[in-house]
Each structure stands twice: as C-alpha cells, then as structure tokens.
Scaffold this active site. Structure first.
Site, PDB file in Angstrom:
ATOM      1  N   ARG A  37     -12.490   7.940 -11.014  1.00 28.95           N
ATOM      2  CA  ARG A  37     -13.537   8.044  -9.989  1.00 28.95           C
ATOM      3  C   ARG A  37     -14.797   8.719 -10.541  1.00 28.95           C
ATOM      4  O   ARG A  37     -15.903   8.393 -10.109  1.00 28.95           O
ATOM      5  CB  ARG A  37     -13.005   8.811  -8.777  1.00 28.95           C
ATOM      6  N   LYS A  48       3.291  -1.754   7.223  1.00 30.34           N
ATOM      7  CA  LYS A  48       3.285  -2.024   8.666  1.00 30.34           C
ATOM      8  C   LYS A  48       2.239  -3.043   9.108  1.00 30.34           C
ATOM      9  O   LYS A  48       1.104  -3.011   8.656  1.00 30.34           O
ATOM     10  CB  LYS A  48       3.017  -0.712   9.408  1.00 30.34           C
ATOM     11  N   GLY A  56      -6.123   1.485  -3.190  1.00 35.17           N
ATOM     12  CA  GLY A  56      -4.772   1.942  -2.887  1.00 35.17           C
ATOM     13  C   GLY A  56      -3.706   1.470  -3.858  1.00 35.17           C
ATOM     14  O   GLY A  56      -3.928   1.396  -5.063  1.00 35.17           O
TER      15      GLY A  56
HETATM   16  P1  AMP Z   1       0.772   0.594   2.954  1.00 37.08           P
HETATM   17  O1  AMP Z   1       0.598   2.076   2.905  1.00 37.08           O
HETATM   18  O2  AMP Z   1       0.747   0.011   4.321  1.00 37.08           O
HETATM   19  O3  AMP Z   1      -0.098  -0.122   1.954  1.00 37.08           O
HETATM   20  O4  AMP Z   1       2.254   0.328   2.486  1.00 37.08           O
HETATM   21  C1  AMP Z   1       2.714   0.687   1.230  1.00 37.08           C
HETATM   22  C2  AMP Z   1       4.156   0.989   1.348  1.00 37.08           C
HETATM   23  O5  AMP Z   1       4.852  -0.134   1.879  1.00 37.08           O
HETATM   24  C3  AMP Z   1       4.782   1.265   0.007  1.00 37.08           C
HETATM   25  O6  AMP Z   1       5.136   2.622  -0.047  1.00 37.08           O
HETATM   26  C4  AMP Z   1       5.995   0.351  -0.031  1.00 37.08           C
HETATM   27  O7  AMP Z   1       7.164   1.007  -0.487  1.00 37.08           O
HETATM   28  C5  AMP Z   1       6.163  -0.041   1.418  1.00 37.08           C
HETATM   29  N1  AMP Z   1       6.843  -1.330   1.574  1.00 37.08           N
HETATM   30  C6  AMP Z   1       6.516  -2.491   1.026  1.00 37.08           C
HETATM   31  N2  AMP Z   1       7.412  -3.460   1.334  1.00 37.08           N
HETATM   32  C7  AMP Z   1       8.335  -2.885   2.109  1.00 37.08           C
HETATM   33  C8  AMP Z   1       9.521  -3.353   2.737  1.00 37.08           C
HETATM   34  N3  AMP Z   1       9.909  -4.615   2.605  1.00 37.08           N
HETATM   35  N4  AMP Z   1      10.230  -2.492   3.475  1.00 37.08           N
HETATM   36  C9  AMP Z   1       9.836  -1.204   3.595  1.00 37.08           C
HETATM   37  N5  AMP Z   1       8.719  -0.698   3.025  1.00 37.08           N
HETATM   38  C10 AMP Z   1       7.984  -1.517   2.278  1.00 37.08           C
END
Ligand code: AMP
Length: 399
Positions: free
Chosen positions: A38, A199, A356
C-alpha cells in the site's frame, strides 16, 4: 461511472501545503511492516507532489484504535519505510492535527514530506467530525485523496476535509476509478463477473447491479449453495441463507429476463464438517451439486466447475472477480480459487480483481503481473461494483 474528477495534475501544487490522504493501513507483525504494497502504491502521487515542489503532509489510518492512542498502531513505521523509498527524511508528527502537526506543517519547505499520526487516534475521524475535518484542513491549502481503500468511508480525513479545501484525486484513486469505471460503464464484451465469498447477504446489491451490466455472472464460494438451494437442490449441510432464497430466485429470474448467463458450480468438494483449524488436513470428495449428501457440506467448487468457469474467463474480453470460490485458507479447498486466479492470469481479457481475499490469492500465487488491475480496496471496490458513489471520490472537485 465516467471519471470526471480533478486530479493532482489539474491544480497548481508548487509551493502549496498539500494534505494527501493515503491508505497506509499496512499489515505489521511485532512492529515491522509485513507488506509495504500500500505504501508503494501511493508513491507515484507522493513523488509527483515532491517533484512539483509541494509541501507534502501525508495522513492515513492504521488498524482500528477507535479513538485511543495505541502505540502499536503508530504510523512511525510507515514514516521510516517512506523515508527509505523516497530517499529523504519523512518528518513524523506526534499528533494528528494538533500543536506538533501545526508547527511542523508551518515549517515545511518546498518538497518536504511529513506524516501525521494515525487519524483514527482521534474519535472524531470515523464520525466525520467537522472539528477534526477543519483542523486537518487548517494545516494545508489543497486536499488530495489517494486512499482508494477508504474511499467508501465518509470520515474526516477521507471526505469531511474536502468541505474546507480544494480537493482533487491522486494517481491511485484516479487509476482505480478509471479502470473499474470503464469496465462497468463501457466494457469490452463478453463481460464476465465472477463472485465468490461466504455470504449472499454481503453481495446483494453487487449481484443486482452486475446483472444490469454483464453477459455472464458466475457465482461460486459459500454463496453458491443458497442459489442452488433456491433452484430446489438439496445442499446438505452447506452454507445456506434461508432468508435469501427468494432473493436468489428473483436474481435468477432477472438474469433470464435480461439474457444474462448465470453460472453456478456444477460440482463441488464436500466434507463432513468445516475444517478446524481452518487449514487442517481434511478428506474431501467431489460430487455433482445435484448429489450432495445430507450429512456433507460443499466447501469448494469441483473440477468441472473450475473448467467451466475458466473457459468463460478465457473467452471473455472483460473479467471482474471478487471473492474466493471456496475455503481457500485450506490448501485442499483452495483449488477452485487457484483455478479462477490462473484463468484470469491466462486470459487476454481486461482482468480486474477487486481487493480482499481474491487479490491476496493472485498475489500469493505470483499472478499479479498477469492481471490488468488488482484493486487496493476490498470494501471500496465492492461498493464500486454495487454502483454506489464513494464519499471519498464524490467530495472531489469535478473537472
Ligand atoms: P468474504 O469475506 O465474503 O469474501 O468470504 C470469504 C470467506 O468465505 C473465506 O474466509 C472463505 O473461507 C469463505 N468461504 C468460501 N467458500 C465457502 C464455503 N463453501 N463454505 C463456507 N465458507 C466459505
């Protein structure tokens, strides 16, 4: 969004005090910076200001001190690294916009660089407190926002200060917004978006907005199972947000009505439980998403989905990707995320990775140079993909 904001090149900075908001929220371990990405990303703007003979006053937040003076979140480490990169002393203020900052800002000579302390040491920062905004503005003649990573926040140092000073963007903000803005407003087609992450509820507006723009929307990661459940499949113990089933149906209907191809994984890696600790060795099997056993959960996309998603990315002219395809923290469950990163790296398309986890994956895999643009802002790039106006950009002067 067309980028029509003034940049540092549109304003005379010579001899002026320029307050430049950067994103120096760097990771540290035991008082040492573990990635200076950064800081390096801010260098073009800082060097431009120095070379033009501005009196440069840099500011940033680091971590979440929540208004407390936490010494481990001091920006002194950043000042030291900046001094090395610039090859000249960066003067460190001992406060944010207090007596020491005022005295040091007043004593700056043309081309000097100083850095204020962590803006979030002051409670008013995240509340966009006009008193702090004014105090920051009083240090300078011009405000430059080069912190794309916090451009989605309306804080004193990212937006409030622009109420009191002429405000323009730095090169990093300009680059982020023009590349992503062009991709969304005027993409070369086919335009493919790949969304992942845990999610559905975090990406409601992103999905909705991208369906207005893309030719193909690919959904992987944890959120795919809510879509699969909405299609009537049994997804066992996979992550499902029951309150969003109707939303997913609505989005699938919207895709159909608009002629957007919506791709969900056709197969998945399954296991009996979520790995604990997250990187623990875990036995997995691959099954079609139509055949997930009731006692198993989907934790990554399977090889057929990898091939299908990769083919879509390779055939595209523009690809935007945000969010991992599985529990990528676990080597066995990182294959889908790696396959997508590889497909973007191999594609001749304009490839954009929105901050991210997906950005970290591309960098760790050594694909960064093969991607057109890796955003420095996770949250900011998501809000950008939602079609929202970011406060740290909206506050800048129009051309
Ligand atoms: P986000 O913060 O929404 O970008 O989500 C990232 C997180 O989603 C990571 O820590 C992954 O471990 C989790 N993730 C991805 N695929 C799955 C899944 N099939 N089931 C549970 N968690 C997941």
């Amino acid at each position: 969004m067309n980028y029509n904001k003034k940049s540092i090149e549109d304003i005379d900075v010579a001899g002026k005090r320029v307050l430049c908001r950067c994103d120096f929220n760097v990771p540290t371990k035991e008082g040492r910076i573990t990635s200076d990405k950064r800081i390096v990303a801010a260098m073009p703007t800082i060097e431009y200001l120095v070379n033009k003979g501005a009196k440069v006053i840099l500011c940033s937040h680091m971590g979440k001190p929540k208004g407390e003076w936490k010494p481990e979140l001091s920006l002194k480490v950043v000042a030291d690294r900046l001094s090395q990169l610039l090859g000249k002393e960066v003067i460190m203020a001992s406060d944010v916009a207090g007596e020491d900052s005022k005295a040091k800002a007043a004593a700056l000579k043309n081309g000097d660089v100083m850095l204020l302390e962590n803006t979030r040491y002051i409670k008013g920062e995240t509340k966009n407190d006009p008193e702090l905004s004014k105090a920051l503005a009083d240090l300078a003649d011009i405000f430059v926002n080069d912190a794309f990573g916090t451009a989605h926040r309306a804080h004193s140092s990212t937006a409030g200060v622009a109420d009191y000073l002429p405000a323009v963007s730095g090169y990093l903000v300009q680059k982020e917004v023009s590349i992503m803005g062009k991709a969304l407003a005027n993409p070369e087609r086919p335009f493919v978006a790949i969304l992942g992450g845990a999610k559905v509820s975090d990406k409601l507006n992103v999905i909705n907005n991208l369906l207005e723009k893309v030719d193909t929307l690919i959904i992987g990661g944890g959120m795919a199972y809510t879509f699969l459940a909405a299609q009537g499949y049994s997804v066992g113990k996979s992550l499902v947000d029951n309150e969003k089933l109707d939303y997913c149906k609505e989005m699938m209907a919207k895709a159909e009505a608009k002629g957007v191809k919506l791709l969900l994984p056709v197969d998945t890696a399954i296991a009996a439980s979520f790995p604990s600790p997250i990187d623990a060795e875990i036995p997995v099997e691959y099954v079609d998403c139509t055949a997930i056993p009731a006692d198993q959960m989907g934790l990554d996309i399977g090889p057929k989905a990898c091939a299908e998603f990769a083919a879509a990315a390779k055939a595209a002219k523009t690809v935007v990707w945000n969010g991992p395809m599985g529990v990528f923290e676990n080597p066995t469950l990182a294959k889908g995320t790696i396959a997508v990163a590889q497909a973007l790296a191999d594609s001749d398309a304009v490839t954009i990775v929105g901050g991210g986890d997906s950005a970290a994956a591309c960098e760790q895999l050594g694909f960064a140079n093969a991607i057109t643009h890796i955003s420095t802002g996770g949250g900011a790039s998501l809000e950008f993909l939602e079609g929202l106006e970011l406060p740290g950009i909206a506050c800048l002067e129009d051309k």
